[in-house]
Design an enzyme around this catalytic site. Structure first.
Site, PDB file in Angstrom:
ATOM      1  CB  CYS A   1      -0.901  -0.018   1.237  1.00 17.93           C
ATOM      2  SG  CYS A   1      -1.624   1.564   1.692  1.00 17.93           S
TER       3      CYS A   1
ATOM      4  CB  CYS B   1       0.752   1.395   4.359  1.00 23.51           C
ATOM      5  SG  CYS B   1      -1.033   1.199   4.382  1.00 23.51           S
TER       6      CYS B   1
END
Length: 453
Positions: free
Chosen positions: A394, A397
């Site tokens: 991600c 992230c």
């Protein structure tokens, strides 16, 4: 920890209201009724207690820190999110819209930030730019002045220094882009399950000095764990030297910080017109409730406080670097830059006044040869964790993982550079101890993450 919009305080309040049922009779011993995360008392390996930290942070530090992090110098972070994972190839990239990161357009970033990491006096800065240009050419050009040649060699020595705890991005790479951290906040993106577990599993199992025979509590990739495994793990942990025990607690604290933020800024509802973000009480309970986590949740939160103390201590020790008159938080806006430096120094002096700082002198204090080897192992393990961040599927992230890892790595670099900081020149560039703009931005934003909790 932060006052007003503090996530942990807000979650506690929501949990309490949920558990009380607004005065209605509720069955006893529900997770919502338990004030499970009111961690209190002294922290392990420290002389400081949770209550002292909360009072200091909430009333004396956080409001000013939040204002500083909203300034241009600290909101723009240059990062390469396209670096390949160095450890495995089967990365499942998150295709969700909330996993995406929106980079800045060139005209959105202040000119002063794009042109130089920071500025000294005109003469000193000209030398720095000449050095950096020579470094990019890959050699010390004999046509350069003797002073510049010497500076280039010193700069190269710094870049290869054993005091660097992170493998930093090459910000000269065409893949490196500026990101506005205020427009790309850390929050829940939907990235979870085996792919996310794999990242943390590799960090804990292969980089925290743990033998494979010792099972980590509540490992989602392990099966058949019980109370005996938990007892074995903590008996092993307490038997470690203070340095290795601190390493584990720092990683656990970083993990806890990320999980609190994801629970606090969770996508609660989505329609064609808008998204509603807020506290996900159930998610928070599953990660931190004392009973639901078999006692692991409160330990995680105490490790978060330990992380706070380590980064707080680093900021107190780096004050001389920022106090030098030549140093500026340079964006090109002279008035704003001067105001931000004053605010920065106010914050650092406040931090220095904290009465119960962590004492890092207990680290690497034994036999010199053994201590040197242990410090190098410590550094290499953390450096490896910084490389693992390029394996996160991600992008949002990955951004916050890289920033917070670099911030903690910078804090560790500061803690173990006391003599270099003490020997810095009062003016001009410092070659023995040096912080790049990337390190400065990541250090303060990483501390802002744990201060906000």
């Amino acid at each position: 920890m932060g006052r007003g919009s503090g996530f942990l305080i807000g979650l506690l309040g929501a949990v309490w209201l949920l558990g009380s049922g607004h005065g209605e009779q509720q069955p006893p011993e529900t997770a919502a009724q338990r004030c499970f995360c009111q961690v209190s008392g002294y922290l392990d390996d420290c002389t400081c207690d949770v209550e002292t930290i909360d009072r200091f942070n909430n009333y004396r530090l956080f409001p000013r820190l939040q204002k500083l992090l909203e300034s241009d110098y600290f909101r723009y972070y240059k990062v390469n999110l396209k670096r390949p994972c160095p450890f495995w190839n089967d990365i499942s990239q998150c295709g969700r819209r909330d996993c995406a990161v929106k980079p800045c357009q060139s005209d959105e970033v202040p000119v002063g930030i794009k042109s130089a990491s920071y500025k000294y006096s005109e003469e000193a800065n000209n030398l720095i730019e000449e050095c950096e240009q020579a470094e990019r050419l890959g050699a010390v050009d004999e046509s350069l002045s003797e002073e510049t040649q010497k500076a280039v060699l010193q700069w190269t020595k710094h870049d290869d220094s054993s005091d660097n705890f992170c493998e930093a991005d090459d910000i000269q790479s065409p893949d490196a882009e500026y990101v506005d951290l205020l427009l790309n906040p850390e929050r829940y993106t939907g990235y979870k399950g085996p792919d996310a577990w794999k990242i943390w599993n590799v960090i804990y199992e292969e980089n925290c000095f743990k033998p494979q025979t010792i099972k980590r509590p509540l490992n989602p990739l392990a099966s058949g764990q019980g109370k005996s495994e938990e007892n074995t793990f903590y008996s092993w942990l307490e038997g470690l030297c203070v340095e290795k025990r601190a390493f584990y607690r720092l990683i656990s604290g970083l993990h806890a910080s990320i999980n609190v933020h994801l629970s606090a800024r969770y996508l609660l509802q989505e329609t064609w017109l808008e998204k509603k973000w807020g506290h996900n009480i159930t998610e928070f309970q599953q990660r931190f409730d004392g009973i639901l986590t078999e006692g692991e949740g409160p330990r995680r939160l105490k490790n978060l406080y330990f992380l706070y103390l380590i980064e707080l201590r680093a900021l107190s020790k780096v004050l001389p670097f920022f106090e030098r008159p030549d140093f500026q938080l340079f964006t090109g806006n002279k008035i704003q830059d001067e105001e931000n430096k004053m605010l920065l120094l106010e914050i650092l002096h406040e931090i220095k006044s904290f009465p119960l700082h962590f004492d890092e002198n207990s680290f690497f204090a034994g036999d010199r040869k053994e201590a040197h080897k242990l410090k190098e192992d410590f550094r290499l393990h953390f450096r490896n964790i910084s490389r693992i961040m390029d394996c996160v599927g991600c992008f949002k992230c990955r951004l916050w993982g890289k920033l917070q890892t670099q911030g903690l790595g910078t804090a560790l670099k500061i803690l173990f550079s006391e003599k270099l900081i003490a020997n810095m020149p009062e003016s001009g560039p410092s070659y023995e101890f040096h912080l790049t703009r990337q390190e400065i931005v990541s250090l303060f934003n990483a501390f802002g993450r744990v201060s906000l909790l």
